[in-house]
Structures are given as C-alpha cells and as structure tokens.
Design a protein around this motif. Structure first.
Motif, PDB file in Angstrom:
ATOM      1  N   VAL A  29       0.849  -1.195   0.000  1.00  9.36           N
ATOM      2  CA  VAL A  29       0.000   0.000   0.000  1.00  9.36           C
ATOM      3  C   VAL A  29       0.886   1.247   0.000  1.00  9.36           C
ATOM      4  O   VAL A  29       1.915   1.287   0.674  1.00  9.36           O
ATOM      5  N   SER A  31       0.558   5.247   0.858  1.00 10.18           N
ATOM      6  CA  SER A  31      -0.323   6.290   1.386  1.00 10.18           C
ATOM      7  C   SER A  31       0.339   7.637   1.126  1.00 10.18           C
ATOM      8  O   SER A  31       0.338   8.120  -0.006  1.00 10.18           O
ATOM      9  N   GLY A  32       0.954   8.254   2.148  1.00 15.14           N
ATOM     10  CA  GLY A  32       1.624   9.546   1.907  1.00 15.14           C
ATOM     11  C   GLY A  32       2.998   9.397   1.272  1.00 15.14           C
ATOM     12  O   GLY A  32       3.578  10.364   0.773  1.00 15.14           O
ATOM     13  N   GLY A  33       3.547   8.186   1.319  1.00 17.48           N
ATOM     14  CA  GLY A  33       4.855   7.910   0.701  1.00 17.48           C
ATOM     15  C   GLY A  33       6.049   8.459   1.464  1.00 17.48           C
ATOM     16  O   GLY A  33       7.185   8.322   1.023  1.00 17.48           O
ATOM     17  N   GLN A  34       5.813   9.028   2.651  1.00 18.64           N
ATOM     18  CA  GLN A  34       6.918   9.708   3.359  1.00 18.64           C
ATOM     19  C   GLN A  34       7.862   8.736   4.065  1.00 18.64           C
ATOM     20  O   GLN A  34       8.961   9.107   4.458  1.00 18.64           O
ATOM     21  N   SER A  35       7.443   7.496   4.218  1.00 14.46           N
ATOM     22  CA  SER A  35       8.352   6.458   4.729  1.00 14.46           C
ATOM     23  C   SER A  35       8.661   5.452   3.626  1.00 14.46           C
ATOM     24  O   SER A  35       9.807   5.024   3.466  1.00 14.46           O
ATOM     25  N   LEU A  36       7.632   5.092   2.849  1.00 16.44           N
ATOM     26  CA  LEU A  36       7.832   4.042   1.848  1.00 16.44           C
ATOM     27  C   LEU A  36       8.751   4.500   0.704  1.00 16.44           C
ATOM     28  O   LEU A  36       9.636   3.746   0.280  1.00 16.44           O
ATOM     29  N   HIS A  77      -0.985  14.220   8.836  1.00 15.11           N
ATOM     30  CA  HIS A  77      -0.535  14.760  10.130  1.00 15.11           C
ATOM     31  C   HIS A  77      -0.963  16.234  10.231  1.00 15.11           C
ATOM     32  O   HIS A  77      -1.356  16.712  11.285  1.00 15.11           O
ATOM     33  N   GLY A 109       2.407  13.063   4.795  1.00 12.25           N
ATOM     34  CA  GLY A 109       2.360  11.832   5.606  1.00 12.25           C
ATOM     35  C   GLY A 109       1.022  11.678   6.294  1.00 12.25           C
ATOM     36  O   GLY A 109       0.377  12.661   6.674  1.00 12.25           O
ATOM     37  N   THR A 110       0.583  10.432   6.453  1.00 11.39           N
ATOM     38  CA  THR A 110      -0.761  10.187   6.983  1.00 11.39           C
ATOM     39  C   THR A 110      -0.740   9.487   8.342  1.00 11.39           C
ATOM     40  O   THR A 110       0.205   8.771   8.689  1.00 11.39           O
ATOM     41  N   GLU A 123       5.686   9.043  16.506  1.00  4.60           N
ATOM     42  CA  GLU A 123       4.882   9.565  17.620  1.00  4.60           C
ATOM     43  C   GLU A 123       3.564   8.796  17.759  1.00  4.60           C
ATOM     44  O   GLU A 123       3.119   8.509  18.872  1.00  4.60           O
ATOM     45  N   LEU A 166      -5.395  -0.692   6.695  1.00  6.55           N
ATOM     46  CA  LEU A 166      -5.902   0.031   7.861  1.00  6.55           C
ATOM     47  C   LEU A 166      -6.815   1.130   7.325  1.00  6.55           C
ATOM     48  O   LEU A 166      -6.395   1.926   6.475  1.00  6.55           O
ATOM     49  N   TYR A 190      13.560  12.865  14.530  1.00  5.77           N
ATOM     50  CA  TYR A 190      12.983  11.741  15.265  1.00  5.77           C
ATOM     51  C   TYR A 190      13.447  11.849  16.709  1.00  5.77           C
ATOM     52  O   TYR A 190      14.590  12.231  16.979  1.00  5.77           O
TER      53      TYR A 190
HETATM   54  P1  FAD Z   1       3.753   5.491   3.464  1.00  5.56           P
HETATM   55  O1  FAD Z   1       5.170   5.954   3.417  1.00  5.56           O
HETATM   56  O2  FAD Z   1       2.967   5.616   2.212  1.00  5.56           O
HETATM   57  O3  FAD Z   1       3.679   4.002   3.971  1.00  5.56           O
HETATM   58  C1  FAD Z   1       4.428   3.549   5.085  1.00  5.56           C
HETATM   59  C2  FAD Z   1       4.177   2.060   5.301  1.00  5.56           C
HETATM   60  O4  FAD Z   1       2.852   1.845   5.778  1.00  5.56           O
HETATM   61  C3  FAD Z   1       4.287   1.224   4.028  1.00  5.56           C
HETATM   62  O5  FAD Z   1       4.782  -0.047   4.388  1.00  5.56           O
HETATM   63  C4  FAD Z   1       2.856   1.109   3.537  1.00  5.56           C
HETATM   64  O6  FAD Z   1       2.646  -0.046   2.752  1.00  5.56           O
HETATM   65  C5  FAD Z   1       2.096   1.038   4.859  1.00  5.56           C
HETATM   66  N1  FAD Z   1       0.770   1.660   4.804  1.00  5.56           N
HETATM   67  C6  FAD Z   1       0.493   2.970   4.559  1.00  5.56           C
HETATM   68  N2  FAD Z   1      -0.832   3.192   4.689  1.00  5.56           N
HETATM   69  C7  FAD Z   1      -1.393   2.014   4.998  1.00  5.56           C
HETATM   70  C8  FAD Z   1      -2.727   1.600   5.263  1.00  5.56           C
HETATM   71  N3  FAD Z   1      -3.757   2.462   5.255  1.00  5.56           N
HETATM   72  N4  FAD Z   1      -2.956   0.296   5.530  1.00  5.56           N
HETATM   73  C9  FAD Z   1      -1.924  -0.594   5.559  1.00  5.56           C
HETATM   74  N5  FAD Z   1      -0.650  -0.263   5.347  1.00  5.56           N
HETATM   75  C10 FAD Z   1      -0.377   1.020   5.070  1.00  5.56           C
HETATM   76  N6  FAD Z   1       7.415  10.216  11.402  1.00  5.56           N
HETATM   77  C11 FAD Z   1       7.265  10.373  12.732  1.00  5.56           C
HETATM   78  O7  FAD Z   1       6.386   9.750  13.322  1.00  5.56           O
HETATM   79  N7  FAD Z   1       8.082  11.242  13.432  1.00  5.56           N
HETATM   80  C12 FAD Z   1       9.063  11.970  12.835  1.00  5.56           C
HETATM   81  O8  FAD Z   1       9.752  12.740  13.496  1.00  5.56           O
HETATM   82  C13 FAD Z   1       9.250  11.795  11.430  1.00  5.56           C
HETATM   83  N8  FAD Z   1      10.230  12.445  10.764  1.00  5.56           N
HETATM   84  C14 FAD Z   1      10.375  12.258   9.419  1.00  5.56           C
HETATM   85  C15 FAD Z   1      11.394  12.925   8.751  1.00  5.56           C
HETATM   86  C16 FAD Z   1      11.563  12.746   7.388  1.00  5.56           C
HETATM   87  C17 FAD Z   1      12.680  13.492   6.689  1.00  5.56           C
HETATM   88  C18 FAD Z   1      10.679  11.897   6.653  1.00  5.56           C
HETATM   89  C19 FAD Z   1      10.820  11.718   5.170  1.00  5.56           C
HETATM   90  C20 FAD Z   1       9.658  11.231   7.309  1.00  5.56           C
HETATM   91  C21 FAD Z   1       9.502  11.374   8.693  1.00  5.56           C
HETATM   92  N9  FAD Z   1       8.511  10.705   9.383  1.00  5.56           N
HETATM   93  C22 FAD Z   1       8.377  10.889  10.741  1.00  5.56           C
HETATM   94  C23 FAD Z   1       7.640   9.700   8.719  1.00  5.56           C
HETATM   95  C24 FAD Z   1       6.294  10.314   8.371  1.00  5.56           C
HETATM   96  O9  FAD Z   1       5.562  10.592   9.539  1.00  5.56           O
HETATM   97  C25 FAD Z   1       5.434   9.372   7.497  1.00  5.56           C
HETATM   98  O10 FAD Z   1       4.350  10.128   7.113  1.00  5.56           O
HETATM   99  C26 FAD Z   1       4.873   8.122   8.150  1.00  5.56           C
HETATM  100  O11 FAD Z   1       5.818   7.340   8.788  1.00  5.56           O
HETATM  101  C27 FAD Z   1       4.246   7.177   7.121  1.00  5.56           C
HETATM  102  O12 FAD Z   1       3.074   7.704   6.622  1.00  5.56           O
HETATM  103  P2  FAD Z   1       2.820   7.753   5.068  1.00  5.56           P
HETATM  104  O13 FAD Z   1       1.404   8.138   4.900  1.00  5.56           O
HETATM  105  O14 FAD Z   1       3.833   8.621   4.423  1.00  5.56           O
HETATM  106  O15 FAD Z   1       2.973   6.206   4.679  1.00  5.56           O
END
Ligand code: FAD
Length: 283
Positions: A29, A31-36, A77, A109-110, A123, A166, A190
């Motif tokens: 999946v 979502s916001g792509g900020q970790s993936l 967020h 990010g979501t 967090e 989720l 972090y």
């Molecule tokens: P994605 O990157 O799209 O997905 C992350 C993972 O979750 C993947 O494995 C994906 O398959 C899975 N996934 C996503 N959505 C679903 C769903 N609905 N159901 C099932 N699986 C799913 N985060 C913090 O908490 N604290 C910080 O201080 C912090 N600092 C950051 C600093 C940087 C420079 C960056 C790039 C990111 C940081 N993040 C931090 C991470 C950020 O909060 C991300 O938004 C979060 O970790 C993942 O959310 P996303 O929507 O981007 O998920």
C-alpha cells in the motif's frame, strides 16, 4: 538513489484496493509515501506493485463520536494539527503532532501510514498505545478491529496482515488526564525517547493509567510497572520520582550514534517523571 522497478495502480474503491493486495503477495500500500518512498529509494524495499490509496474514498475525516474520535487512515498529520475536534477532544494528539518532522512532511504523511508503519520512533504508535486506541482494518477475509495492545508487536511490525488495509483508528476521548513528552536533538528530528501517559481522573486519583515508551526502545511498549505504581493512590511528587526510577529499571534501551543505552535510560526516567507530574495536575 533510484527505486527498483515497480508497477503502480490507483484504485477508486476500497474493494478494488483490497483485490490488488490480495492478488500479489509482494504488493504494498502507498499512502503519503513519506516512509515508503525513502525505503524504495534506498532499496530497502522492493514491492512488485504499489497500490496507491489517494483516490480511495472513505479514508478521510475526523469524526467526533462522543466517547471516541474516529480518524481516517488517509488523514494527514497536518490535518490533525489543524483540527478543532482533535484540539478539543484529543489534545494529546495536538501536542504530539508538532514533533513529527516538518510541515512539508506533515502535509503528505498520513495518520494511517504512520500507524501501519509501526516505527518505534514514530509519535503515533506511542500515543495510540497510551490511549488504548482501536484499529479498523479490511482485507479479503472481511473487516476486523485490532486493539493497540495487540497491534504493535515489534520494530516496524504490526499484526496487520500483508493483504489488509488500515482504514480508521478509533481513539477514546475518556482519558482526559494526559501527557506527551519527547526528547530530540532538535524539533522535527525523530525523538531519542518518547513517553505518553494517560489516565481517567476519579475521586482525586488517577484510574486506569496507561504509560508507553517509544524511540528509546526497539519496539514501542507499555511500562506496566509504572502503571501499577500510579494505581496505588494519589499522584504525588514522590510517586513521580518512584515512577522515574521504576521506568529506568524496566527498559532496555537501544544504543546508536545519537545516544547510547545509558543516556536513553536517563531520558526515559526524566520523561516519565515529567509525564507523571503533568498527570498529577490533570487528575
Ligand atoms: P507510506 O510511506 O505511504 O507508507 C508507510 C508504510 O505503511 C508502508 O509499508 C505502507 O505499505 C504502509 N501503509 C500505509 N498506509 C497504509 C494503510 N492504510 N494500511 C496498511 N498499510 C499502510 N514520522 C514520525 O512519526 N516522526 C518523525 O519525526 C518523522 N520524521 C520524518 C522525517 C523525514 C525526513 C521523513 C521523510 C519522514 C519522517 N517521518 C516521521 C515519517 C512520516 O511521519 C510518514 O508520514 C509516516 O511514517 C508514514 O506515513 P505515510 O502516509 O507517508 O505512509
């Protein structure tokens, strides 16, 4: 760095998204792509297909349901940061969200992505564990709910199945005594240690305390010894001191280039002390 090749689909319904995930065990999946996306760029993940949730309806919204608030997995967020419902009903989330990265990342990010990612330094896992939240998931076998206690089971590991999505998180609003504490080198980084504590004020005491720790430990977890202490009687300065010592004795912190284990143990103790003192004021 370039990500490995992958296919990409942008389903328009939740059923369609579930079908894509069920059809390929290497699907992921997006979502916001900020970790993936960073994981792909660093070639730490190589999914065959990304199932983008951004056009799937029904994953948005922050709904006040009285004794809980239902938050869609696709809520960013930033939306949490700006939500009046969250500020009034779940102020611990407002307090924690500003520690997540920077506004640009918070805008993409979501809440659901972060929760599903189960990063021990994130967090939301620490906060949701302290609040006793309930996760709502859907997959090819239907819908189910998972309690926070059963959801976060290891570093970057939840009990969500590979083919499950989720959809929402139900967060109780009854824990009106709360504290969120974070130690980081600078705002937006972090955390080195996170502590969240909640309870229900009752007859001048704190009932049903839940205390969780993240970042300093390999996997987000509750500090049940500290929780037991808090159930003993009125929360006092002396109890806060005892809670700090108990927390220090009950964690096995990680060591890395940002801080060794002993340093993080001291941080956890200090954050627990502060959290308990805040709970005292809340109770
Ligand atoms: P994605 O990157 O799209 O997905 C992350 C993972 O979750 C993947 O494995 C994906 O398959 C899975 N996934 C996503 N959505 C679903 C769903 N609905 N159901 C099932 N699986 C799913 N985060 C913090 O908490 N604290 C910080 O201080 C912090 N600092 C950051 C600093 C940087 C420079 C960056 C790039 C990111 C940081 N993040 C931090 C991470 C950020 O909060 C991300 O938004 C979060 O970790 C993942 O959310 P996303 O929507 O981007 O998920």
């Amino acid at each position: 760095m370039k990500p490995p090749k992958f296919r990409y689909v942008a389903p328009r319904t939740l059923d369609e998204a579930v079908e894509h995930l069920a059809a390929d065990p290497d699907a992921k999946v997006l979502s916001g792509g900020q970790s993936l996306m960073p994981l792909l760029a660093m070639r730490l993940a190589a999914p065959s297909i990304l199932v983008d949730l951004q056009h799937v309806p029904g994953l948005d919204g922050i709904e006040d349901q009285g004794s809980s608030v239902l938050i869609g997995a696709g809520v960013t967020h930033r939306e949490i940061e700006r939500s009046d419902v969250i500020a009034q009903r779940l102020p611990i989330l407002s307090s924690a969200v500003v520690h997540i990265a920077h506004p640009q990342i918070r805008s993409r990010g979501t809440f659901g992505g972060s929760t599903a990612h189960a990063d021990p330094s994130g967090e939301w896992p620490t906060v949701l564990l302290a609040l006793g939240a309930t996760m709502h998931a859907v997959g090819p076998r239907g819908r189910r709910t998972i309690e926070a206690d059963d959801f976060f089971v290891g570093p970057f590991t939840s009990t969500l199945d590979e083919d499950e999505i989720l959809t929402h998180v139900s967060v109780p609003t009854t824990r009106t005594a709360w504290s969120f504490q974070e130690a980081a080198v600078k705002r937006g980084d972090y955390g080195l240690a996170l502590v969240a504590a909640t309870g229900i004020p009752r007859d001048g005491q704190l009932a049903e305390a839940r205390v969780s720790v993240g970042a300093a430990v390999g996997s987000v977890r509750r500090l049940t010894d500290v929780e037991r202490l808090l159930s003993r009687g009125p929360v006092t300065d002396a109890l806060a001191e005892e809670a700090a010592l108990t927390a220090a004795a009950s964690v096995d912190p990680i060591s890395d280039i940002h801080g060794n284990s002993e340093y993080r143990r001291k941080l956890v103790a200090s954050l627990v002390r502060r959290a308990v003192l805040e709970l005292k004021n809340g109770a």
